[in-house]
Each structure stands twice: as structure tokens, then as C-alpha cells.
Design a protein around this motif. Structure first.
Motif, PDB file in Angstrom:
ATOM      1  N   THR A 127       0.834  -1.197   0.000  1.00 24.00           N
ATOM      2  CA  THR A 127       0.000   0.000   0.000  1.00 24.00           C
ATOM      3  C   THR A 127       0.869   1.247   0.000  1.00 24.00           C
ATOM      4  O   THR A 127       2.038   1.205   0.382  1.00 24.00           O
ATOM      5  CB  THR A 127      -0.925   0.054   1.238  1.00 24.00           C
ATOM      6  N   LYS A 128       0.269   2.358  -0.413  1.00 25.86           N
ATOM      7  CA  LYS A 128       0.999   3.628  -0.396  1.00 25.86           C
ATOM      8  C   LYS A 128       1.115   4.176   1.018  1.00 25.86           C
ATOM      9  O   LYS A 128       2.086   4.818   1.366  1.00 25.86           O
ATOM     10  CB  LYS A 128       0.298   4.656  -1.281  1.00 25.86           C
ATOM     11  N   ARG A 129       0.083   3.941   1.830  1.00 25.24           N
ATOM     12  CA  ARG A 129       0.074   4.437   3.210  1.00 25.24           C
ATOM     13  C   ARG A 129      -0.038   3.270   4.168  1.00 25.24           C
ATOM     14  O   ARG A 129      -0.727   2.291   3.907  1.00 25.24           O
ATOM     15  CB  ARG A 129      -1.120   5.359   3.453  1.00 25.24           C
ATOM     16  N   HIS A 130       0.631   3.407   5.304  1.00 25.94           N
ATOM     17  CA  HIS A 130       0.514   2.404   6.356  1.00 25.94           C
ATOM     18  C   HIS A 130      -0.811   2.627   7.088  1.00 25.94           C
ATOM     19  O   HIS A 130      -1.279   3.745   7.185  1.00 25.94           O
ATOM     20  CB  HIS A 130       1.646   2.536   7.379  1.00 25.94           C
ATOM     21  N   THR A 132      -3.013   3.334  10.323  1.00 22.99           N
ATOM     22  CA  THR A 132      -2.692   4.074  11.545  1.00 22.99           C
ATOM     23  C   THR A 132      -3.037   3.235  12.771  1.00 22.99           C
ATOM     24  O   THR A 132      -3.734   2.218  12.670  1.00 22.99           O
ATOM     25  CB  THR A 132      -3.479   5.390  11.604  1.00 22.99           C
TER      26      THR A 132
END
Length: 146
Positions: A127-130, A132
């Protein structure tokens, strides 16, 4: 009054205003050039800087998640995509991290699960973002309520 006279008068006024504003800008530029820095700016290099305090110790690593064995019957492995907020990319990330069922999510500690997901995502780039911490905690709460 003739429309050509109005346009000509408007153009004349516009030229005068632009000329006046340009003169003011030149004066400001001259003032800026005349002002010299009062003291010399020093640059601190990263290698020269020494911290006054010791850095905080890193928290102990959480135990690794044990992947669910492949020999487990399909009826016992539920779809982690059923959890709210788990789309196809996060589902792929969870499976790559060894989390294959909602029961494993429910038993996980949020910090340990998040750390494992971040490590897997950094190594495999799923993914581009982890996710949260808030999202992981919501997954665990939803998994426990099932």
C-alpha cells in the motif's frame, strides 16, 4: 462622451497607476538591497551538533505474530475482508503479515500488529500508506465483537 474617449482616458489612468506602482516597487527593492544583515548567520552541521540529553530507549520489540497454518480447514478461516475498514489492499497486507483470520486479529496487540504491518509494507510495498494505530485498534475491536 464618445466610447473611444472613455477607453483612451481609462488607458491613460491605467498607465499612470502602473508607472506609479513600478516606482514604488523600485524604491522598496533599493531599500532591501541597502539593508545588510547585522550579524553573520552561522550554520550548525549535523556532525558538529551534540545533544544534551540521551535519546529515549526504543521500546522492546513485540513478539512476532504466528502465521496460521495452511492445513487449517477453510471453514475455520474467516475472511478478514469482512472487518470494517479492511479493503483489498489492507486485506493483502494483513495476509502478507501472516494474519489470515479475524480470530488472529482479535488476539493481537495493537502495537505489535501495527509494527508487523509497517515492516511488511515497507519490505513489499503493498500500500501507499501504512494503516494508523487508530485503524488497527478499530480492526481489533471489531474482531473481538464477532
Amino acid at each position: 462622451m464618445n466610447p473611444f474617449q472613455v477607453i483612451g482616458l481609462f488607458t491613460l489612468i491605467l498607465v499612470v497607476v502602473i508607472y506609479w506602482l513600478q516606482g514604488r516597487q523600485d524604491k522598496v527593492d533599493q531599500k532591501i538591497r541597502r539593508i545588510a544583515p547585522k550579524k553573520e548567520i552561522s550554520v550548525i552541521k549535523k556532525d558538529d551538533w551534540v545533544a544534551d540529553e540521551e535519546p529515549e530507549p526504543l521500546p522492546e520489540p513485540a513478539p512476532e505474530l504466528e502465521p496460521v497454518e495452511e492445513s487449517e480447514p477453510e471453514s475455520l478461516v474467516d475472511d478478514i475482508g469482512d472487518l470494517p475498514g479492511v479493503g483489498p489492499k489492507f486485506q493483502q497486507l494483513l495476509k502478507a503479515a501472516g494474519v489470515t483470520s479475524i480470530a488472529v486479529v482479535a488476539e493481537s496487540e495493537p502495537e505489535g500488529l501495527l509494527r508487523r504491518l509497517v515492516e511488511v509494507n515497507e519490505s513489499e510495498g503493498i500500500t501507499k500508506r501504512h494503516p494508523t494505530m487508530y485503524v488497527v485498534e478499530r480492526w481489533i475491536e471489531a474482531a473481538k465483537s464477532r
